[in-house]
Design an enzyme around this catalytic site. Structure first.
Site, mmCIF file in Angstrom:
data_model
loop_
_atom_site.group_PDB
_atom_site.id
_atom_site.type_symbol
_atom_site.label_atom_id
_atom_site.label_comp_id
_atom_site.label_asym_id
_atom_site.label_seq_id
_atom_site.Cartn_x
_atom_site.Cartn_y
_atom_site.Cartn_z
ATOM 1 N N HIS A 62 58.605 40.777 50.562
ATOM 2 C CA HIS A 62 58.843 40.462 49.138
ATOM 3 C C HIS A 62 59.338 39.022 49.072
ATOM 4 O O HIS A 62 60.515 38.745 49.256
ATOM 5 C CB HIS A 62 59.871 41.429 48.540
ATOM 6 C CG HIS A 62 59.382 42.844 48.499
ATOM 7 N ND1 HIS A 62 58.271 43.224 47.782
ATOM 8 C CD2 HIS A 62 59.853 43.969 49.083
ATOM 9 C CE1 HIS A 62 58.073 44.532 47.917
ATOM 10 N NE2 HIS A 62 59.019 45.000 48.724
ATOM 11 N N GLU B 287 65.601 49.857 55.173
ATOM 12 C CA GLU B 287 66.634 48.988 54.592
ATOM 13 C C GLU B 287 68.070 49.349 54.982
ATOM 14 O O GLU B 287 68.928 49.546 54.131
ATOM 15 C CB GLU B 287 66.491 48.975 53.056
ATOM 16 C CG GLU B 287 65.122 48.487 52.612
ATOM 17 C CD GLU B 287 64.920 48.522 51.096
ATOM 18 O OE1 GLU B 287 65.820 48.955 50.376
ATOM 19 O OE2 GLU B 287 63.843 48.111 50.651
ATOM 20 N N ASN C 77 61.761 49.680 58.565
ATOM 21 C CA ASN C 77 61.160 48.844 57.531
ATOM 22 C C ASN C 77 62.261 48.152 56.731
ATOM 23 O O ASN C 77 63.243 48.785 56.331
ATOM 24 C CB ASN C 77 60.347 49.774 56.603
ATOM 25 C CG ASN C 77 59.438 49.050 55.638
ATOM 26 O OD1 ASN C 77 58.620 48.227 56.043
ATOM 27 N ND2 ASN C 77 59.549 49.382 54.357
ATOM 28 N N GLU D 110 54.879 45.475 52.421
ATOM 29 C CA GLU D 110 55.063 45.516 50.958
ATOM 30 C C GLU D 110 54.879 44.115 50.371
ATOM 31 O O GLU D 110 55.635 43.684 49.493
ATOM 32 C CB GLU D 110 56.463 46.048 50.597
ATOM 33 C CG GLU D 110 56.798 47.376 51.247
ATOM 34 C CD GLU D 110 58.148 47.959 50.821
ATOM 35 O OE1 GLU D 110 58.747 47.458 49.850
ATOM 36 O OE2 GLU D 110 58.591 48.913 51.476
ATOM 37 N N ASP E 162 54.411 40.934 48.422
ATOM 38 C CA ASP E 162 54.153 40.299 47.130
ATOM 39 C C ASP E 162 54.920 38.978 47.121
ATOM 40 O O ASP E 162 55.949 38.843 47.780
ATOM 41 C CB ASP E 162 54.491 41.183 45.916
ATOM 42 C CG ASP E 162 55.878 41.796 45.929
ATOM 43 O OD1 ASP E 162 56.791 41.258 46.594
ATOM 44 O OD2 ASP E 162 56.069 42.825 45.254
#
Ligand code: NAG
Length: 410
Positions: A226, A149, A190, A256, A258
């Site tokens: 996300h 990030e 990432n 990750e 979701d």
């Protein structure tokens, strides 16, 4: 799933259940994985039973245990108790691990973020951190998220202690240092919201360019995934975005995933949309050579960071709070099964969803007992190409069309 190959051939068709990792591997991915909640696995037997099922999840990632605040809370004092929960759970179940994360502005102890550093002293801090943490997990990690990030959502560089001290030099520096301590782990950059192919994505391309131009090793880019129900890009657009990175010679993965409902509770229609969004994300990985796997950020709505982080949002995962498989699970299973069995991506000839024949080139289509069985329970499949089970749902649920491969009782 263990079986005797010769015997299986004789007894063909040998079938495997539609568990996600089994299907993903058969569809050509390296794994389908999940984040592991350190406290849930220790306190909830149902959680543990599913998270340790290698047919379902081939790879685990520590939700929190390997972050800097966990592994080196004070300078030079290393603690692996939390990170080892994931590593030991995976080892005991024959699963792999992704390792997460090394250089990140968040969940970073104050002694790092508020220290006054020169380039030399901060280099030494990063080097010591990597040497210890990567050394502890050496040989176990399929991949390390080396830098996490570094970019703001508008595409500008994120303000962090690392950026303030080094500018963008912290990117190649981090990857060069990481390579010293685990030569076999894939080294990843990432980040989130790369899926939209906007300014942030452009900057992430630049991240790879900067690292490569400095002669530093980078093996992969993680798309956190996300996402939001109804706002997830199409399968084709997602694949296009992934290919911007594979064109640079790095692999990609969803790390990750979701997909949250922004208003709760979700309607049946919203749950179908969530399923289709999941199918698009997983499908885009299947469509891109160099997309190696998909990791969901937890698997049950019982434990998820989403409600605590996004006000009013929730139910972002593939199992509900009672460990029932949701439309999203069926959707992921279906898109993996379609690829695993060589079925057409949409419509066309019938295929099987519940079983995959463990035979060579042209997989047979199997079918189960026909038609008028009992009424299907909530979440159960009630239709789709090749499906021959119950087509009526128990009250008050309705058999709801999702895509050509399945309808589900919602
Ligand atoms: C994994 O889950 C599937 C489906 O519930 C089950 O058939 C299989 O036995 C489980 N595997 C293990 C190792 O528990």
């Amino acid at each position: 799933m263990r079986f005797e190959v010769a015997l299986a051939a004789v007894l063909a068709p040998f079938t495997v259940t539609a568990q996600l990792n089994d299907l993903a591997v058969r569809a050509g991915l390296k794994y389908f994985g999940t984040a592991l909640g350190e406290s849930a696995v220790n306190n909830d037997a149902n959680y543990k039973r599913i998270v340790t099922n290698k047919s379902e999840f081939g790879q685990l990632v520590a939700e929190n245990g390997q972050k800097w605040e966990s592994t080196e809370p004070s300078r030079g004092s290393f603690n692996y108790a939390s990170g080892d929960i994931t590593a030991n759970t995976a080892k005991a179940s024959g699963q792999g691990i992704r390792c997460h994360t090394l250089v990140w502005h968040s969940q970073l102890p104050n002694w790092v973020s508020s220290g006054s550093w020169t380039k030399d002293t901060l280099t030494s801090v990063i080097d010591t951190h990597m040497s210890n943490v990567m050394g502890h997990y050496k040989g176990q990690c399929y991949a390390w998220d080396v830098v996490n990030e570094a970019i703001n959502d508008d595409g500008t560089w994120r303000d962090s202690v690392f950026y303030r001290v080094f500018g963008t030099d912290f990117l190649p520096l981090s990857f060069k240092l990481a390579k010293k301590y685990d030569t076999n782990a894939k080294l990843y950059y990432n980040d989130y919201n790369l899926e939209y192919n906007g300014a942030k994505t452009n900057r992430a391309v630049e991240v790879v360019n900067i690292i490569q131009a400095a002669g530093a090793p980078i093996d992969g880019v993680g798309f956190q995934g996300h996402l939001i129900v109804g706002s997830t890009p199409s399968r084709a657009n997602l694949a296009t975005t992934l290919r911007r990175f594979t064109a640079l010679g790095v692999e990609v993965a969803y790390t990750e995933l979701d997909i949250r409902h922004s208003s709760m509770p979700p309607s049946s229609a919203a749950q179908v949309t969530q399923g289709n969004d999941y199918a698009n994300v997983v499908g885009s990985c299947l469509d891109v050579a160099g997309c190696v796997g998909v990791t969901v950020w937890g698997f049950t709505d019982k434990y998820s960071w989403v409600p605590g982080t996004f006000n009013g949002a929730g139910d972002a995962l593939i199992y509900d709070t009672n460990y029932n498989k949701k439309a999203a699970w069926t959707s992921v299973s279906s898109v993996l099964a379609a690829k695993a069995t060589g079925a057409p991506p949409a419509g066309g000839s019938s295929t099987t969803l519940a079983t995959v024949t463990k035979t060579s080139a042209a997989p047979a289509v199997t079918s189960t007992a026909a038609g008028s069985g009992p009424e299907q329970v909530r979440w159960g499949q009630c239709g789709g190409n090749g499906y021959t089970g119950p087509t009526k749902c128990q009250s008050p649920y309705t058999c709801t069309y999702s895509n050509p491969w399945y309808s589900q009782c919602l």
